[in-house]
Design a protein around this motif. Structure first.
Motif, PDB file in Angstrom:
ATOM      1  N   PRO A   1      16.225  -1.827  -8.012  1.00  0.00           N
ATOM      2  CA  PRO A   1      16.244  -2.129  -6.571  1.00  0.00           C
ATOM      3  C   PRO A   1      15.204  -1.316  -5.802  1.00  0.00           C
ATOM      4  CG  PRO A   1      18.466  -1.750  -7.395  1.00  0.00           C
ATOM      5  CD  PRO A   1      17.528  -1.339  -8.481  1.00  0.00           C
ATOM      6  N   GLY A   2      14.968  -0.085  -6.237  1.00  0.00           N
ATOM      7  CA  GLY A   2      13.971   0.764  -5.584  1.00  0.00           C
ATOM      8  C   GLY A   2      12.563   0.275  -5.842  1.00  0.00           C
ATOM      9  N   ILE A   3      12.322  -0.239  -7.048  1.00  0.00           N
ATOM     10  CA  ILE A   3      10.993  -0.757  -7.379  1.00  0.00           C
ATOM     11  C   ILE A   3      10.705  -2.008  -6.538  1.00  0.00           C
ATOM     12  CG2 ILE A   3       9.573  -1.764  -9.214  1.00  0.00           C
ATOM     13  CD1 ILE A   3       9.911   1.217  -9.643  1.00  0.00           C
ATOM     14  N   SER A   4      11.744  -2.809  -6.271  1.00  0.00           N
ATOM     15  CA  SER A   4      11.546  -3.967  -5.389  1.00  0.00           C
ATOM     16  C   SER A   4      11.029  -3.513  -4.030  1.00  0.00           C
ATOM     17  CB  SER A   4      12.852  -4.736  -5.209  1.00  0.00           C
ATOM     18  OG  SER A   4      13.218  -5.360  -6.410  1.00  0.00           O
ATOM     19  N   LEU A   5      11.621  -2.438  -3.499  1.00  0.00           N
ATOM     20  CA  LEU A   5      11.182  -1.918  -2.199  1.00  0.00           C
ATOM     21  C   LEU A   5       9.738  -1.421  -2.240  1.00  0.00           C
ATOM     22  CD1 LEU A   5      14.310   0.041  -0.957  1.00  0.00           C
ATOM     23  CD2 LEU A   5      13.227  -1.895   0.162  1.00  0.00           C
ATOM     24  N   MET A   6       9.297  -0.985  -3.386  1.00  0.00           N
ATOM     25  CA  MET A   6       7.957  -0.396  -3.489  1.00  0.00           C
ATOM     26  C   MET A   6       6.843  -1.436  -3.601  1.00  0.00           C
ATOM     27  SD  MET A   6       8.460   2.803  -6.050  1.00  0.00           S
ATOM     28  CE  MET A   6       9.573   4.158  -5.652  1.00  0.00           C
ATOM     29  N   GLN A   7       7.203  -2.706  -3.714  1.00  0.00           N
ATOM     30  CA  GLN A   7       6.163  -3.708  -4.004  1.00  0.00           C
ATOM     31  C   GLN A   7       5.070  -3.748  -2.944  1.00  0.00           C
ATOM     32  OE1 GLN A   7       5.831  -5.022  -6.899  1.00  0.00           O
ATOM     33  NE2 GLN A   7       7.772  -4.242  -7.632  1.00  0.00           N
ATOM     34  N   GLU A   8       5.423  -3.509  -1.690  1.00  0.00           N
ATOM     35  CA  GLU A   8       4.411  -3.494  -0.626  1.00  0.00           C
ATOM     36  C   GLU A   8       3.316  -2.469  -0.929  1.00  0.00           C
ATOM     37  OE1 GLU A   8       4.867  -3.043   4.089  1.00  0.00           O
ATOM     38  OE2 GLU A   8       5.252  -1.188   3.027  1.00  0.00           O
ATOM     39  N   GLY A   9       3.748  -1.258  -1.221  1.00  0.00           N
ATOM     40  CA  GLY A   9       2.783  -0.186  -1.479  1.00  0.00           C
ATOM     41  C   GLY A   9       1.989  -0.421  -2.752  1.00  0.00           C
ATOM     42  N   ILE A  10       2.641  -0.975  -3.774  1.00  0.00           N
ATOM     43  CA  ILE A  10       1.941  -1.242  -5.034  1.00  0.00           C
ATOM     44  C   ILE A  10       0.846  -2.282  -4.783  1.00  0.00           C
ATOM     45  CG2 ILE A  10       2.167  -2.132  -7.387  1.00  0.00           C
ATOM     46  CD1 ILE A  10       5.059  -1.043  -7.388  1.00  0.00           C
ATOM     47  N   SER A  11       1.154  -3.302  -3.987  1.00  0.00           N
ATOM     48  CA  SER A  11       0.161  -4.321  -3.664  1.00  0.00           C
ATOM     49  C   SER A  11      -1.020  -3.706  -2.906  1.00  0.00           C
ATOM     50  CB  SER A  11       0.816  -5.431  -2.840  1.00  0.00           C
ATOM     51  OG  SER A  11      -0.148  -6.367  -2.422  1.00  0.00           O
ATOM     52  N   PHE A  12      -0.745  -2.783  -1.989  1.00  0.00           N
ATOM     53  CA  PHE A  12      -1.836  -2.108  -1.270  1.00  0.00           C
ATOM     54  C   PHE A  12      -2.699  -1.289  -2.235  1.00  0.00           C
ATOM     55  CE2 PHE A  12      -1.840  -2.319   3.445  1.00  0.00           C
ATOM     56  CZ  PHE A  12      -0.891  -3.296   3.591  1.00  0.00           C
ATOM     57  N   MET A  13      -2.058  -0.668  -3.213  1.00  0.00           N
ATOM     58  CA  MET A  13      -2.838   0.112  -4.180  1.00  0.00           C
ATOM     59  C   MET A  13      -3.636  -0.808  -5.109  1.00  0.00           C
ATOM     60  SD  MET A  13      -0.931   3.590  -5.178  1.00  0.00           S
ATOM     61  CE  MET A  13       0.709   3.035  -4.981  1.00  0.00           C
ATOM     62  N   ALA A  14      -3.082  -1.988  -5.393  1.00  0.00           N
ATOM     63  CA  ALA A  14      -3.835  -2.963  -6.186  1.00  0.00           C
ATOM     64  C   ALA A  14      -5.078  -3.396  -5.403  1.00  0.00           C
ATOM     65  CB  ALA A  14      -2.965  -4.166  -6.518  1.00  0.00           C
TER      66      ALA A  14
ATOM     67  N   GLY B   1       7.816   0.962  11.545  1.00  0.00           N
ATOM     68  CA  GLY B   1       7.639   2.291  10.958  1.00  0.00           C
ATOM     69  C   GLY B   1       8.551   3.359  11.536  1.00  0.00           C
ATOM     70  N   THR B   2       9.633   2.953  12.196  1.00  0.00           N
ATOM     71  CA  THR B   2      10.517   3.940  12.823  1.00  0.00           C
ATOM     72  C   THR B   2      11.016   4.957  11.805  1.00  0.00           C
ATOM     73  OG1 THR B   2      11.266   2.140  14.226  1.00  0.00           O
ATOM     74  CG2 THR B   2      12.506   4.188  14.350  1.00  0.00           C
ATOM     75  N   GLY B   3      11.421   4.474  10.632  1.00  0.00           N
ATOM     76  CA  GLY B   3      11.961   5.376   9.603  1.00  0.00           C
ATOM     77  C   GLY B   3      10.924   6.390   9.166  1.00  0.00           C
ATOM     78  N   GLU B   4       9.721   5.908   8.861  1.00  0.00           N
ATOM     79  CA  GLU B   4       8.659   6.811   8.406  1.00  0.00           C
ATOM     80  C   GLU B   4       8.299   7.803   9.506  1.00  0.00           C
ATOM     81  OE1 GLU B   4       8.747   3.582   7.824  1.00  0.00           O
ATOM     82  OE2 GLU B   4       8.711   3.481   5.644  1.00  0.00           O
ATOM     83  N   THR B   5       8.276   7.333  10.777  1.00  0.00           N
ATOM     84  CA  THR B   5       7.933   8.210  11.895  1.00  0.00           C
ATOM     85  C   THR B   5       8.976   9.316  12.051  1.00  0.00           C
ATOM     86  OG1 THR B   5       6.895   6.360  13.027  1.00  0.00           O
ATOM     87  CG2 THR B   5       7.456   8.270  14.376  1.00  0.00           C
ATOM     88  N   LEU B   6      10.253   8.905  12.144  1.00  0.00           N
ATOM     89  CA  LEU B   6      11.320   9.886  12.373  1.00  0.00           C
ATOM     90  C   LEU B   6      11.376  10.917  11.253  1.00  0.00           C
ATOM     91  CD1 LEU B   6      14.423   7.961  13.771  1.00  0.00           C
ATOM     92  CD2 LEU B   6      12.885   9.508  14.955  1.00  0.00           C
TER      93      LEU B   6
ATOM     94  N   ILE C   1      10.297   3.122  -0.038  1.00  0.00           N
ATOM     95  CA  ILE C   1       9.114   2.643   0.696  1.00  0.00           C
ATOM     96  C   ILE C   1       8.233   3.832   1.058  1.00  0.00           C
ATOM     97  CG2 ILE C   1       8.307   1.479   2.794  1.00  0.00           C
ATOM     98  CD1 ILE C   1      10.907  -0.141   2.759  1.00  0.00           C
ATOM     99  N   ALA C   2       8.851   4.876   1.615  1.00  0.00           N
ATOM    100  CA  ALA C   2       8.065   6.063   1.973  1.00  0.00           C
ATOM    101  C   ALA C   2       7.456   6.687   0.719  1.00  0.00           C
ATOM    102  CB  ALA C   2       8.946   7.067   2.704  1.00  0.00           C
ATOM    103  N   SER C   3       8.226   6.750  -0.375  1.00  0.00           N
ATOM    104  CA  SER C   3       7.717   7.355  -1.618  1.00  0.00           C
ATOM    105  C   SER C   3       6.410   6.704  -2.047  1.00  0.00           C
ATOM    106  CB  SER C   3       8.706   7.179  -2.777  1.00  0.00           C
ATOM    107  OG  SER C   3       9.957   7.659  -2.446  1.00  0.00           O
ATOM    108  N   ILE C   4       6.412   5.376  -2.096  1.00  0.00           N
ATOM    109  CA  ILE C   4       5.231   4.692  -2.632  1.00  0.00           C
ATOM    110  C   ILE C   4       4.044   4.846  -1.682  1.00  0.00           C
ATOM    111  CG2 ILE C   4       5.691   2.366  -1.687  1.00  0.00           C
ATOM    112  CD1 ILE C   4       4.335   3.081  -5.210  1.00  0.00           C
TER     113      ILE C   4
END
Lengths: 371, 260
Positions: free
Chosen positions: A83-96, B114-119, A60-63
């Motif tokens: 599984p990691g790409i599933s976590l990234m979907q939020e950020g990908i949608s924001f970039m879309a 955002g606790t994880g990102e903050t920490l 999530i942080a990566s994306i």
């Protein structure tokens, strides 16, 4: 003299992004793609080109690091596996929603859930139909060799910035892990900050007196404006469908039967075509290189020529839906898939094609080898 | 009765006691009357103007009441997904180490989702500045319980008061991140009285100046009111904040740079 090396697919991608002038990579380890981050950590891109490499605390942080860098006009990349790409979907949608360019690599493993670490092609729908929330598409490139893992890094950046869109390289554990020779290009220079300001006037590089402030946001609460934003996105996807379709045809000119497969499956079908031709079966292979945009028109054309299409996927049948849409009932389309990380063999897929389209249905069914 | 002064006669330099910073746009603030966000916005923009940093600043807006911060701040800004602002700011700052990069976040955004990102941004010692407005409630979504909601405090999702046995305790995330070696300057302020506004401005100045030192993350919490969410008048909410929020979230510097 040519620079030719023996590399893993994941390493070739990592070398590819460095040489294509990447500014930043943000990623998180996951099998079977950890070599990307490992390779970037050991080959010192900071010293070679000034490229930033950071291991984030999560996918999530990566994306979202990629989202930040992309907004500021930089060439940014992340990579992961299913599984990691599933976590990234939020950020990908924001970039879309903000139309930001970036390069993403999915070295697919079998699912659902943790599934397996073995190769699979079961993330086709997620990659090609959107993945995250909202009406959007990414350009999806499907490499079938280690060379293409390298080449698609540069191609991916070019397409991403040409259309201000996210480009996903949809690979799999087999292509990521296998070793082949790779021909490398010369190092491309990274853009300077001044070049970025000039080329990408939309980027958040700091508001100077000569322009209005730049805002990168996907939010507009006015439904009329939001509909226009979405309609413009759709126009862009349509334009991409008209201009960026890529595919490879192998022995299609006189083909009576056609394999349709991408990535690892296409490599297997390539061998199956040779086996079939040796037996006198006029079989060819259509390999989509872009999964979005999909080679719909070419498949429709081939539907007028062949007697049957055999789709081979390492999934329960995902791309086959797009093939059927393209063919629109003009020719029978069969699907054959192996699941859970099992890779089909060339004689296995040839046998399936023969059984579906050539030999009598009463003959003994092929029993795939047990793993 | 003497003659009334005209506007032109009043608006002369020697009479000026306050002017709005040019780094706030003309857009009307969408915050509720009495809310502290407007003052916090003004202070940050005022300091950026005074330091001449407009061209070098990239801001990151959160999800929450201040999601539209970019409508009011005349700088380059990016809107982040809920809680992810510190990761977004990390991406920007790593690629533009000479720019001034900040996030502006509320308590739900920063201390829950955002606790994880903050920490981790704090722990990596990212050279960014975080402005954290803590009003103990989710304002924008209609007054639900936040990670910083006080014990016994009534919200839309704790209508009988926050029960710590089933809902846990208010998170003192500022004290938590002050313990991490990656943070350089950590302070807690408020903007509800002129005196506190002056103190908060000094803290904001430091948090911006220190970013140039590249010694780690600078963090300014602003304990604020949410008169709408707390269902009080602005004055009542400020009094309630002094009596209830400040004992749990005491104002002042929590971590200051070592003198050397």
């Amino acid at each position: 003299m040519k620079d030719i090396r023996l590399m893993k697919g994941n390493e070739a991608f990592a070398e590819g992004i460095i040489r294509a002038g990447c500014d930043g990579y943000f990623g998180y380890p996951i099998t079977p793609q950890s070599e990307v981050l490992e390779y970037l950590s050991t080959t010192n891109p900071k010293e070679r080109t000034g490229m930033v490499v950071l291991q984030a605390e999560s996918e999530i942080a990566s994306i979202h690091m990629v989202y930040g860098g992309a907004a500021a006009g930089k060439r940014v990349v992340t990579s992961s596996s299913s599984p990691g790409i599933s976590l990234m979907q939020e950020g990908i949608s924001f970039m879309a929603g903000t139309e930001l360019p970036c390069l993403l690599l999915n070295v697919v493993r079998g699912g659902p859930g943790l599934g397996t670490i073995q190769p699979s092609q079961s993330d086709y729908f997620q990659a090609v139909k959107g993945g995250g929330h909202g009406d959007y598409k990414m350009i999806v490139l499907a490499p079938a060799s280690v060379q293409e893992m390298y080449d698609f890094a540069k191609l991916g950046f070019d397409l991403a910035f040409k259309h201000r869109i996210q480009v996903m390289i949809l690979s799999d554990g087999a292509i990521g892990q296998m070793m082949e020779k790779v021909e490398l290009d010369d190092q491309m220079p990274r853009l300077t900050d001044a070049e970025i300001v000039k080329r990408y006037p939309w980027a958040t590089t700091g508001k100077t007196p000569d322009r209005k402030r730049n805002i990168i946001t996907s939010l507009d609460l006015n439904p009329v404006k939001q509909e226009i934003i979405n309609q413009n996105l759709q126009k862009k996807f349509k334009h991409i469908e008209e201009t960026e379709v890529r595919f490879e045809k192998i022995q299609c000119d006189d083909a009576e039967y056609l394999f349709v497969a991408y990535g690892s499956s296409a490599r297997i079908c390539q061998k199956a075509v040779l086996l079939g031709r040796a037996q006198g079966i006029k079989v060819g292979l259509l390999r989509p290189i872009t999964l979005f945009p999909f080679p719909t028109e070419e498949l429709a054309r081939l539907a007028e020529q062949v007697h049957g299409m055999q789709v081979i996927e390492m999934s329960a049948g995902q791309m086959v839906e797009d093939v059927r849409l393209a063919v629109n009932g003009r020719v029978p389309v069969a699907h054959y898939g192996r699941l859970g990380g099992i890779i089909p063999a060339p004689d296995e897929v040839l046998h399936v094609l023969e059984q579906n389209f050539i030999t009598s249905k009463t003959e003994k069914k092929y029993e795939p080898a047990a793993y | 009765m003497s003659q009334l002064l005209t506007r032109e006669e009043i608006c002369v330099p020697e009479n000026e006691v306050y002017h709005r910073t040019c780094l706030l746009t003309d857009a009307a603030l969408t915050y509720c009357p009495g809310c502290g966000h407007g003052t916090a916005h003004r202070l940050i923009m005022e300091v950026i103007e005074e330091m001449g940093l407009q061209a070098d600043t990239i801001g990151v807006a959160p999800v929450g009441c201040s999601v539209l911060a970019y409508d009011f701040m005349d700088i380059d800004m990016q809107q982040a997904a809920h809680g992810r602002a510190p990761a977004v700011a990390t991406g920007i700052k790593r690629l533009y180490p000479d720019k001034f990069v900040f996030t502006y976040q509320g308590d739900g955004d920063l201390a829950a989702i955002g606790t994880g990102e903050t920490l981790h941004a704090c722990n990596r010692g990212e050279n960014i500045t975080i402005f954290f407005v803590n009003n103990g409630i989710y304002g924008m979504t209609g007054g639900q319980m936040a990670p910083t909601t006080l014990p016994g405090m009534k919200t839309a999702t704790s209508p009988f008061g926050r029960d710590t046995e089933s809902m846990g305790y208010p998170l003192k995330i500022t004290e938590l991140i002050a313990m991490l070696p990656g943070t350089y300057y950590v302070t807690r302020q408020s903007v509800h009285t002129p005196q506190n506004v002056r103190k908060a401005k000094k803290a904001i100045e430091k948090a911006i100046q220190y970013q140039k030192l590249n010694r780690g993350l600078n963090f300014v919490e602003i304990v604020s009111n949410c008169n709408s969410g707390w269902k009080m008048t602005p004055l009542e909410s400020n009094k309630w904040m002094e009596e209830n929020m400040f004992p749990y979230y005491p104002l002042g510097d929590i971590k200051v740079p070592k003198q050397n």
